[in-house]
Design a protein around this motif. Structure first.
Motif, PDB file in Angstrom:
ATOM      1  N   GLN A   1     133.508  61.168 129.462  1.00  0.00           N
ATOM      2  CA  GLN A   1     133.185  60.939 130.879  1.00  0.00           C
ATOM      3  C   GLN A   1     133.068  62.229 131.683  1.00  0.00           C
ATOM      4  OE1 GLN A   1     136.510  57.866 131.152  1.00  0.00           O
ATOM      5  NE2 GLN A   1     135.105  57.145 132.726  1.00  0.00           N
TER       6      GLN A   1
ATOM      7  N   CYS B   1     135.600  51.132 136.008  1.00  0.00           N
ATOM      8  CA  CYS B   1     135.444  52.369 135.241  1.00  0.00           C
ATOM      9  C   CYS B   1     135.025  53.473 136.199  1.00  0.00           C
ATOM     10  CB  CYS B   1     134.375  52.162 134.169  1.00  0.00           C
ATOM     11  SG  CYS B   1     134.042  53.626 133.192  1.00  0.00           S
ATOM     12  N   LEU B   2     135.627  54.645 136.044  1.00  0.00           N
ATOM     13  CA  LEU B   2     135.264  55.773 136.919  1.00  0.00           C
ATOM     14  C   LEU B   2     133.803  56.168 136.734  1.00  0.00           C
ATOM     15  CD1 LEU B   2     138.480  57.964 136.533  1.00  0.00           C
ATOM     16  CD2 LEU B   2     137.813  56.562 138.495  1.00  0.00           C
TER      17      LEU B   2
ATOM     18  N   HIS C   1     134.639  54.645 125.132  1.00  0.00           N
ATOM     19  CA  HIS C   1     133.926  55.796 125.718  1.00  0.00           C
ATOM     20  C   HIS C   1     133.639  56.854 124.663  1.00  0.00           C
ATOM     21  CE1 HIS C   1     133.584  55.055 129.974  1.00  0.00           C
ATOM     22  NE2 HIS C   1     134.875  54.823 130.139  1.00  0.00           N
TER      23      HIS C   1
ATOM     24  N   HIS D   1     139.328  50.469 126.066  1.00  0.00           N
ATOM     25  CA  HIS D   1     138.255  50.898 126.967  1.00  0.00           C
ATOM     26  C   HIS D   1     137.952  52.392 126.767  1.00  0.00           C
ATOM     27  CE1 HIS D   1     136.424  50.835 131.216  1.00  0.00           C
ATOM     28  NE2 HIS D   1     136.514  52.114 130.941  1.00  0.00           N
TER      29      HIS D   1
ATOM     30  N   ILE E   1     139.531  52.319 135.175  1.00  0.00           N
ATOM     31  CA  ILE E   1     139.748  53.003 133.901  1.00  0.00           C
ATOM     32  C   ILE E   1     138.413  53.509 133.407  1.00  0.00           C
ATOM     33  CG2 ILE E   1     141.858  51.848 133.268  1.00  0.00           C
ATOM     34  CD1 ILE E   1     140.416  49.770 131.796  1.00  0.00           C
TER      35      ILE E   1
HETATM   36 ZN    ZN Z   1     135.790  53.903 131.764  1.00  0.00          ZN
END
Ligand code: ZN
Length: 179
Positions: free
Chosen positions: A51, A91-92, A137, A133, A179
């Motif tokens: 991310q 999710c960010l 990613h 989760h 998250i």
């Molecule tokens: Zn996420």
């Protein structure tokens, strides 16, 4: 303290499959610290290196109320999955979107800690969901992939529109856990 930039869906870099960390050295520990700063600042309860556009299998998580129980997972690997849990996820990397996803509610996993030591742990409920989760990613997968094509297209259109309108998405400070 360093706050890293978080990629937003549908950025194609979120689809990269992260590489295993071969040596847990100071640069990896620095990355974990920066990821924790970024996660707490966002605020979120989990963040994967993917991310923040780093191609390493590293995850940070803190599901505690007091935000004083950081968990760092390097090269996490799920050994067992059990049961079914349905939880609303955010999710960010998908700001402002919250959807129910079905996952295992009890997991056992193996990972390296920030000193490079292997360990095993079990998790259930929110922690289990969060770990699944975040590992997704690292495999280039997002929680919106569990939704219907129609929903995913709507989310993509909404986020692309927001990203065109403003470079800083003004969502964030909601009561949702992200998250
Ligand atoms: Zn996420």
């Amino acid at each position: 303290m360093a706050i890293l930039g978080i990629l937003h869906f549908p950025d194609p870099r979120l689809r990269n499959v992260a590489q295993p960390v071969t040596t847990v050295d100071d640069s990896v520990r620095q990355l974990l610290d920066d990821m924790l700063d970024t996660m707490y600042e966002a605020p979120g309860i989990g963040l994967a290196a993917t991310q923040v556009n780093v191609d390493k299998r590293a995850v940070v998580i803190d599901v505690s109320e007091e935000k004083d129980q950081p968990l760092c997972l390097i090269n996490p690997e799920i050994l067992d999955l059990e049961g079914v849990e349905e939880m609303e996820e955010g999710c960010l990397s998908v700001p402002g979107v919250y959807e129910v996803v079905q996952r295992a509610d009890h997991i056992r996993l193996r990972a390296l800690d920030r000193n490079g030591q292997p360990f095993e742990m079990q998790a259930d409920g929110l922690m289990a969901v969060c770990i699944q989760h975040e590992i997704d990613h690292l495999d280039g997968k997002l929680f919106v992939d569990y939704l219907s094509q129609l929903k995913r297209t709507r989310i993509r259109n909404k986020l692309e529109k927001e990203q065109r309108q403003t470079s800083t998405v003004a969502d964030a400070r909601s009561s949702h856990r992200v998250i």
